[in-house]
Scaffold this active site. Structure first.
Site, mmCIF file in Angstrom:
data_model
loop_
_atom_site.group_PDB
_atom_site.id
_atom_site.type_symbol
_atom_site.label_atom_id
_atom_site.label_comp_id
_atom_site.label_asym_id
_atom_site.label_seq_id
_atom_site.Cartn_x
_atom_site.Cartn_y
_atom_site.Cartn_z
ATOM 1 N N TYR A 76 41.895 12.141 48.510
ATOM 2 C CA TYR A 76 41.333 12.462 49.834
ATOM 3 C C TYR A 76 40.559 11.267 50.402
ATOM 4 C CZ TYR A 76 42.581 17.342 49.015
ATOM 5 O OH TYR A 76 43.277 18.495 48.787
ATOM 6 N N ARG A 96 38.775 30.193 43.511
ATOM 7 C CA ARG A 96 38.523 30.481 44.933
ATOM 8 C C ARG A 96 38.207 31.953 45.190
ATOM 9 N NH1 ARG A 96 40.564 26.881 49.141
ATOM 10 N NH2 ARG A 96 40.076 24.804 48.351
ATOM 11 N N ARG A 155 38.074 33.216 52.110
ATOM 12 C CA ARG A 155 38.419 33.866 53.383
ATOM 13 C C ARG A 155 39.132 35.209 53.268
ATOM 14 N NH1 ARG A 155 41.008 28.532 55.705
ATOM 15 N NH2 ARG A 155 41.304 28.426 53.463
ATOM 16 N N ARG A 195 30.118 32.916 56.448
ATOM 17 C CA ARG A 195 30.635 31.603 56.868
ATOM 18 C C ARG A 195 30.340 31.358 58.344
ATOM 19 N NH1 ARG A 195 32.748 27.545 58.523
ATOM 20 N NH2 ARG A 195 34.802 26.692 58.098
ATOM 21 N N ASP A 242 32.148 22.583 47.188
ATOM 22 C CA ASP A 242 33.484 22.018 47.324
ATOM 23 C C ASP A 242 33.544 20.707 46.548
ATOM 24 O OD1 ASP A 242 36.035 22.601 49.137
ATOM 25 O OD2 ASP A 242 35.821 20.436 48.889
HETATM 26 O O1 CP3 Z 1 35.260 30.371 44.834
HETATM 27 C C1 CP3 Z 1 35.447 29.231 44.385
HETATM 28 O O2 CP3 Z 1 36.454 28.916 43.706
HETATM 29 C C2 CP3 Z 1 34.367 28.175 44.586
HETATM 30 C C3 CP3 Z 1 34.474 27.371 45.726
HETATM 31 C C4 CP3 Z 1 35.492 26.254 45.879
HETATM 32 C C5 CP3 Z 1 35.953 25.853 47.158
HETATM 33 N N1 CP3 Z 1 36.711 24.731 47.011
HETATM 34 C C6 CP3 Z 1 35.609 26.532 48.410
HETATM 35 C C7 CP3 Z 1 36.395 26.276 49.634
HETATM 36 C C8 CP3 Z 1 36.064 25.388 44.941
HETATM 37 C C9 CP3 Z 1 35.963 25.407 43.423
HETATM 38 C C10 CP3 Z 1 36.823 24.431 45.682
HETATM 39 C C11 CP3 Z 1 37.560 23.314 45.055
HETATM 40 C C12 CP3 Z 1 38.422 22.455 45.881
HETATM 41 N N2 CP3 Z 1 38.204 22.016 47.161
HETATM 42 C C13 CP3 Z 1 39.614 21.847 45.413
HETATM 43 C C14 CP3 Z 1 40.166 21.978 44.019
HETATM 44 C C15 CP3 Z 1 40.819 23.288 43.804
HETATM 45 C C16 CP3 Z 1 42.023 23.553 44.641
HETATM 46 O O3 CP3 Z 1 41.994 24.529 45.392
HETATM 47 O O4 CP3 Z 1 43.003 22.786 44.540
HETATM 48 C C17 CP3 Z 1 40.146 21.091 46.467
HETATM 49 C C18 CP3 Z 1 41.418 20.272 46.434
HETATM 50 C C19 CP3 Z 1 39.231 21.185 47.567
HETATM 51 C C20 CP3 Z 1 39.332 20.509 48.884
HETATM 52 C C21 CP3 Z 1 39.435 21.480 49.985
HETATM 53 N N3 CP3 Z 1 38.404 22.294 50.414
HETATM 54 C C22 CP3 Z 1 40.550 21.744 50.802
HETATM 55 C C23 CP3 Z 1 41.903 21.055 50.668
HETATM 56 C C24 CP3 Z 1 40.172 22.722 51.719
HETATM 57 C C25 CP3 Z 1 40.986 23.230 52.881
HETATM 58 C C26 CP3 Z 1 42.003 24.201 52.470
HETATM 59 C C27 CP3 Z 1 41.553 25.579 52.754
HETATM 60 O O5 CP3 Z 1 41.762 26.445 51.882
HETATM 61 O O6 CP3 Z 1 41.036 25.790 53.852
HETATM 62 C C28 CP3 Z 1 38.841 23.089 51.435
HETATM 63 C C29 CP3 Z 1 38.045 24.102 52.120
HETATM 64 C C30 CP3 Z 1 37.457 25.215 51.292
HETATM 65 N N4 CP3 Z 1 36.831 25.061 50.079
HETATM 66 C C31 CP3 Z 1 37.410 26.589 51.650
HETATM 67 C C32 CP3 Z 1 36.742 27.254 50.609
HETATM 68 C C33 CP3 Z 1 36.398 28.713 50.530
HETATM 69 C C34 CP3 Z 1 37.918 27.179 52.943
HETATM 70 C C35 CP3 Z 1 37.098 26.674 54.095
HETATM 71 C C36 CP3 Z 1 36.638 27.715 55.085
HETATM 72 O O7 CP3 Z 1 35.981 28.702 54.705
HETATM 73 O O8 CP3 Z 1 36.885 27.500 56.268
#
Ligand code: CP3
Length: 344
Positions: A151, A26, A30, A39, A76
């Protein structure tokens, strides 16, 4: 095509590098003000994932700031259920949501058009490989079938994935069908990312830790093994990192069962156990993301402990899970400096 300068590729082939290469799960997110700015411009979170222009920009942001050894494609894991027409949305303050799927819905899932729907992601990968420095490894990724299925069944995130566990016990055949279908589409998706220019890929099984012994075998290890076997049959040089968060002792046989080149470790994995796992091949991890929030001695001593235990074998330095929004970007700079300055 890989490049000798890509340190993470060398570690994935079994080399020990001192200091080890580093990237953070990640790393685009943010905690970076420039991410929040892009974003806001992109519109919705999924618009950001499907806009090659904006997705390339946010992928490159942490590379410009910190010079990480890998860039991870910005997307994602839930774009796969989105491509399966599950009506995925990310609403402010709610996390991801989608239409919950039932037995009939699983049997009605159609795979045609899924990879075409994900074409913008492959375009992002192509542009990234062209823009990244030659020494930076480009990582693609997907979610593991179990984690994606949790999910899809609940329709949203839950603290313990009770809905998916219950569904799996009640409807074993439909559940198996869902896992295998997700494994097959994920393999195809990873091959497409590799063909577009990803050097290596990571499979995220973020919810592996809620499974019992038999279920870990059937729902986590087996579908991931199916993905890896399929990707390697199609692209024999592919390098794959498998991250099963919370898997604990089950990690002992995870590499051998799945065929992964490297095993990702969360911060609960004891370093003595990590050393055992490292005897069988490369490991990645495993700093507690809260140490990056805390900074100072908590950060430095956590880094030193990992390097002291795992620095003499094939290691990709990383966190034990994604960096959190409250992390201070200055602490990330301190982390990179500390890892890069390490010598035995
Ligand atoms: O920089 C990186 O690592 C690449 C991008 C990436 C994101 N999600 C961006 C993201 C990667 C590799 C993921 C994987 C992901 N997404 C997983 C597996 C890894 C982990 O963290 O467990 C999972 C379970 C998801 C599903 C997901 N996406 C959730 C549960 C959420 C909400 C939680 C949160 O942090 O807000 C997301 C949203 C998400 N994916 C964000 C980002 C940067 C935040 C959203 C935003 O910018 O508003």
């Amino acid at each position: 095509m890989s490049d000798e300068r890509r340190k993470i590729m060398r570690v994935l082939s079994g080399e020990t590098l001192t200091p080890p290469p580093v990237w953070l799960m990640r790393q685009a997110g943010r905690y970076l003000p420039e991410y929040r700015e892009t974003r806001a411009k992109a519109g919705s979170f999924l618009d950001l994932c499907y806009s090659p222009e904006h997705a390339v920009e946010v992928t490159l942001q942490p590379i410009r700031r910190y010079g990480f050894d890998a860039a991870i494609l910005f997307s994602d894991i839930l774009v796969v259920p989105d491509a399966l027409k599950r009506n995925v949305r990310f609403t402010e303050g709610h996390g991801p949501e989608m239409d919950p799927i039932d037995e009939a819905g699983i049997l009605a899932l159609k795979l045609d058009g899924v990879i075409a729907h994900l074409a913008p992601v492959m375009e992002t990968v192509r542009r990234l490989r062209a823009e990244l420095p030659a020494e930076t490894t480009l990582l693609g990724f997907c979610g593991a079938p179990w984690t994606v299925a949790t999910y899809m069944i609940a329709g949203h995130g839950t603290p313990d994935q009770a809905p998916a566990r219950l569904f799996a016990y009640r409807y074993p055949e439909a559940f198996e069908h869902l896992l295998m279908l997700l494994a097959d589409i994920s393999a195809e998706y990873l091959v497409a990312q590799i063909d577009a220019g990803a050097d290596a890929v990571q499979i995220f099984d973020s919810w592996a830790g809620v499974l019992g012994e038999r279920e870990f075998e059937a729902f986590a290890a087996k579908p991931v093994a199916r993905i890896i076997a399929s990707v390697k049959a199609q692209r024999p040089n592919a390098r794959i990192i498998a991250f099963a968060k919370g898997a604990g002792y089950q990690l002992k046989t995870y590499r051998q069962k799945t065929g992964a080149d490297a095993i990702g470790l969360d911060w609960s994995v004891p370093l003595a156990f990590a050393q055992e796992l490292q005897k069988e091949g490369p490991v990645q991890g495993n700093l507690d993301p809260m140490r990056v929030v805390a900074g100072g001695n908590a950060l430095q001593s956590g880094i030193d402990d990992i390097l002291g235990h795992l620095g003499d074998g094939p290691l990709i330095f990383n966190l034990g899970h994604g960096i959190t929004p409250q992390a201070d970007p200055a602490n990330v700079a301190a982390l990179v400096e500390r890892v890069r300055g390490w010598r035995r």
